[in-house]
Scaffold this motif. Structure first.
Motif, PDB file in Angstrom:
ATOM      1  N   ALA A   1       0.826  -1.210   0.000  1.00 54.19           N
ATOM      2  CA  ALA A   1       0.000   0.000   0.000  1.00 54.19           C
ATOM      3  C   ALA A   1       0.858   1.259   0.000  1.00 54.19           C
ATOM      4  N   CYS A   2       2.045   1.155   0.589  1.00 55.51           N
ATOM      5  CA  CYS A   2       2.943   2.317   0.617  1.00 55.51           C
ATOM      6  C   CYS A   2       3.491   2.649  -0.770  1.00 55.51           C
ATOM      7  N   LEU A   3       3.473   1.677  -1.666  1.00 59.36           N
ATOM      8  CA  LEU A   3       4.024   1.906  -3.003  1.00 59.36           C
ATOM      9  C   LEU A   3       2.983   2.357  -4.018  1.00 59.36           C
ATOM     10  N   ILE A   4       1.710   2.183  -3.688  1.00 60.89           N
ATOM     11  CA  ILE A   4       0.653   2.487  -4.650  1.00 60.89           C
ATOM     12  C   ILE A   4       0.622   3.965  -5.050  1.00 60.89           C
ATOM     13  N   PRO A   5       0.747   4.930  -4.101  1.00 64.32           N
ATOM     14  CA  PRO A   5       0.694   6.336  -4.518  1.00 64.32           C
ATOM     15  C   PRO A   5       1.739   6.678  -5.585  1.00 64.32           C
ATOM     16  N   GLY A   6       2.967   6.205  -5.407  1.00 64.51           N
ATOM     17  CA  GLY A   6       3.998   6.401  -6.420  1.00 64.51           C
ATOM     18  C   GLY A   6       4.448   7.840  -6.608  1.00 64.51           C
ATOM     19  N   LYS A   7       4.184   8.695  -5.649  1.00 65.50           N
ATOM     20  CA  LYS A   7       4.600  10.086  -5.778  1.00 65.50           C
ATOM     21  C   LYS A   7       4.825  10.685  -4.400  1.00 65.50           C
TER      22      LYS A   7
ATOM     23  N   VAL B   1       7.271 -10.800  -5.927  1.00 63.74           N
ATOM     24  CA  VAL B   1       7.802 -11.364  -7.169  1.00 63.74           C
ATOM     25  C   VAL B   1       6.689 -11.584  -8.189  1.00 63.74           C
ATOM     26  N   TRP B   2       5.642 -12.303  -7.777  1.00 66.36           N
ATOM     27  CA  TRP B   2       4.587 -12.693  -8.709  1.00 66.36           C
ATOM     28  C   TRP B   2       3.554 -11.588  -8.945  1.00 66.36           C
ATOM     29  N   GLY B   3       3.188 -10.877  -7.877  1.00 67.19           N
ATOM     30  CA  GLY B   3       2.095  -9.922  -7.991  1.00 67.19           C
ATOM     31  C   GLY B   3       2.499  -8.518  -8.369  1.00 67.19           C
ATOM     32  N   VAL B   4       3.780  -8.188  -8.212  1.00 66.94           N
ATOM     33  CA  VAL B   4       4.220  -6.828  -8.521  1.00 66.94           C
ATOM     34  C   VAL B   4       5.296  -6.841  -9.612  1.00 66.94           C
ATOM     35  N   ILE B   5       6.443  -7.439  -9.321  1.00 61.24           N
ATOM     36  CA  ILE B   5       7.559  -7.398 -10.267  1.00 61.24           C
ATOM     37  C   ILE B   5       7.193  -8.049 -11.597  1.00 61.24           C
ATOM     38  N   TRP B   6       6.680  -9.291 -11.548  1.00 65.39           N
ATOM     39  CA  TRP B   6       6.348  -9.973 -12.796  1.00 65.39           C
ATOM     40  C   TRP B   6       5.163  -9.323 -13.494  1.00 65.39           C
ATOM     41  N   ARG B   7       4.162  -8.921 -12.747  1.00 60.67           N
ATOM     42  CA  ARG B   7       2.986  -8.278 -13.354  1.00 60.67           C
ATOM     43  C   ARG B   7       3.397  -7.038 -14.143  1.00 60.67           C
ATOM     44  N   ILE B   8       4.331  -6.273 -13.609  1.00 60.08           N
ATOM     45  CA  ILE B   8       4.787  -5.061 -14.293  1.00 60.08           C
ATOM     46  C   ILE B   8       5.787  -5.391 -15.399  1.00 60.08           C
ATOM     47  N   GLN B   9       6.739  -6.250 -15.100  1.00 58.13           N
ATOM     48  CA  GLN B   9       7.808  -6.515 -16.054  1.00 58.13           C
ATOM     49  C   GLN B   9       7.302  -7.170 -17.338  1.00 58.13           C
ATOM     50  N   LYS B  10       6.304  -8.034 -17.245  1.00 58.27           N
ATOM     51  CA  LYS B  10       5.828  -8.678 -18.472  1.00 58.27           C
ATOM     52  C   LYS B  10       5.203  -7.656 -19.417  1.00 58.27           C
ATOM     53  N   ARG B  11       4.607  -6.596 -18.860  1.00 55.75           N
ATOM     54  CA  ARG B  11       4.055  -5.543 -19.706  1.00 55.75           C
ATOM     55  C   ARG B  11       5.170  -4.658 -20.264  1.00 55.75           C
ATOM     56  N   LEU B  12       6.178  -4.370 -19.445  1.00 59.92           N
ATOM     57  CA  LEU B  12       7.312  -3.580 -19.927  1.00 59.92           C
ATOM     58  C   LEU B  12       8.074  -4.321 -21.023  1.00 59.92           C
TER      59      LEU B  12
ATOM     60  N   PRO C   1       3.871   3.357 -23.694  1.00 62.84           N
ATOM     61  CA  PRO C   1       2.916   4.192 -22.948  1.00 62.84           C
ATOM     62  C   PRO C   1       3.597   5.052 -21.889  1.00 62.84           C
ATOM     63  N   ASP C   2       3.010   6.195 -21.628  1.00 67.95           N
ATOM     64  CA  ASP C   2       3.569   7.120 -20.646  1.00 67.95           C
ATOM     65  C   ASP C   2       3.642   6.505 -19.247  1.00 67.95           C
ATOM     66  N   LYS C   3       2.686   5.616 -18.933  1.00 71.12           N
ATOM     67  CA  LYS C   3       2.653   5.031 -17.601  1.00 71.12           C
ATOM     68  C   LYS C   3       3.777   4.031 -17.359  1.00 71.12           C
ATOM     69  N   ALA C   4       4.525   3.696 -18.409  1.00 73.21           N
ATOM     70  CA  ALA C   4       5.597   2.712 -18.269  1.00 73.21           C
ATOM     71  C   ALA C   4       6.663   3.181 -17.287  1.00 73.21           C
ATOM     72  N   LYS C   5       6.956   4.467 -17.284  1.00 73.11           N
ATOM     73  CA  LYS C   5       7.994   4.995 -16.403  1.00 73.11           C
ATOM     74  C   LYS C   5       7.617   4.811 -14.939  1.00 73.11           C
ATOM     75  N   ALA C   6       6.370   5.126 -14.597  1.00 75.04           N
ATOM     76  CA  ALA C   6       5.918   4.976 -13.214  1.00 75.04           C
ATOM     77  C   ALA C   6       5.878   3.505 -12.814  1.00 75.04           C
ATOM     78  N   MET C   7       5.467   2.653 -13.736  1.00 71.09           N
ATOM     79  CA  MET C   7       5.419   1.217 -13.442  1.00 71.09           C
ATOM     80  C   MET C   7       6.820   0.654 -13.251  1.00 71.09           C
ATOM     81  N   ALA C   8       7.753   1.090 -14.081  1.00 64.82           N
ATOM     82  CA  ALA C   8       9.130   0.629 -13.938  1.00 64.82           C
ATOM     83  C   ALA C   8       9.716   1.075 -12.604  1.00 64.82           C
ATOM     84  N   ARG C   9       9.364   2.271 -12.187  1.00 61.26           N
ATOM     85  CA  ARG C   9       9.834   2.782 -10.898  1.00 61.26           C
ATOM     86  C   ARG C   9       9.291   1.936  -9.748  1.00 61.26           C
ATOM     87  N   GLN C  10       8.011   1.564  -9.816  1.00 58.90           N
ATOM     88  CA  GLN C  10       7.426   0.743  -8.770  1.00 58.90           C
ATOM     89  C   GLN C  10       8.083  -0.633  -8.725  1.00 58.90           C
ATOM     90  N   ALA C  11       8.302  -1.236  -9.888  1.00 61.10           N
ATOM     91  CA  ALA C  11       8.964  -2.540  -9.934  1.00 61.10           C
ATOM     92  C   ALA C  11      10.370  -2.453  -9.372  1.00 61.10           C
TER      93      ALA C  11
END
Length: 252
Positions: free
Chosen positions: A127-133, A187-198, A213-223
């Protein structure tokens, strides 16, 4: 005399334990070690080698290297993580059952507290990572939150399981394994979920020129933050796993 020495040299005393339980525990522990080395080794590779290396590549080269490399590496990463935790839970469950039997108690509360506490820990940390800003994009702040939450969870687990029959090994693995349980959905719910799209976006960009997509940068940061958090969590996890048999500090 010479014949006795000859027999000793060519006939070492090797006696494999005959009982099933001992051999099964050794097999599970061996699998746990092998899978764990693969998982944590790849985790350190991603954080210490791959992340800085990818930053040095130009967009064209990264588009060719990243999909092929990460697809293979993340497959081993995911599978070894799942196998590590599964084998570890089997091994620890046998320890809990043995301690509970010797203490005339039930293993249910220990297992229940483990899954309850450490699953909530994962939810709070994610939950601490969801805001992302703002402050929630600051690695140092997130690190402090992780330390406080994990320390509180470890203290709570020890407090709930202090009846006197729980061995130091049970309690130490309960903390180290709990940290591993937190790392698994990362690993499964965050890193892989994001990385497979990246990976897919990077491949499409390199092959067809499709804009990323523009959102890729924020997703990469979260991963990245989750992967870095897992790397630091693994340091504590490995300490408690090693302390289970070699540094008895818990229990009565």
């Amino acid at each position: 005399m010479a014949s006795a020495a000859f027999a000793t040299f060519f006939g070492p005393q090797i006696n494999f334990p005959p009982d099933f339980n001992t051999n099964f525990l050794m097999l599970v522990r061996w699998i746990h070690f092998l899978a764990g080395i693969t998982w944590i080794g790849l985790l350190y590779f991603f954080n210490l080698v791959n992340a800085p290396f990818m930053k040095e590549l130009d967009a064209t080269t990264r588009g060719k290297v990243m999909p092929a490399l990460m697809t293979r590496a993340l497959w081993w990463f995911r599978m070894s993580a799942a196998l590590t935790v599964l084998a570890g839970l089997i091994y620890w469950g046998i320890i809990v059952a043995g301690d509970a039997h010797n203490g005339g108690a039930s293993s249910g509360p220990v297992m229940g507290s483990f899954f309850l506490i450490w699953t909530i820990v994962w939810g709070v940390l994610y939950a601490c990572l969801i805001p992302g800003k703002g402050i929630f994009d600051n690695g140092a702040f997130i690190g402090v939150v992780y330390v406080v939450v994990v320390a509180a969870a470890a203290w709570l687990f020890l407090s709930w399981n202090s009846h006197g029959w729980e061995s130091s090994r049970l309690l130490s693995i309960g903390i180290g394994g709990g940290i591993g349980w937190v790392m698994l959905p990362n690993v499964w719910g965050v890193i892989w979920r994001i990385q497979k799209r990246l990976i897919q976006w990077t491949r499409d960009n390199a092959t067809n020129g499709t804009p990323i997509p523009d959102k890729a940068k924020a997703m990469a940061r979260q991963a990245f933050l989750v992967s870095r958090a897992n790397a630091f969590l693994s340091v504590a996890m490995l300490f408690f796993m090693g302390a289970a048999s070699h540094y008895p500090m818990f229990g009565k």
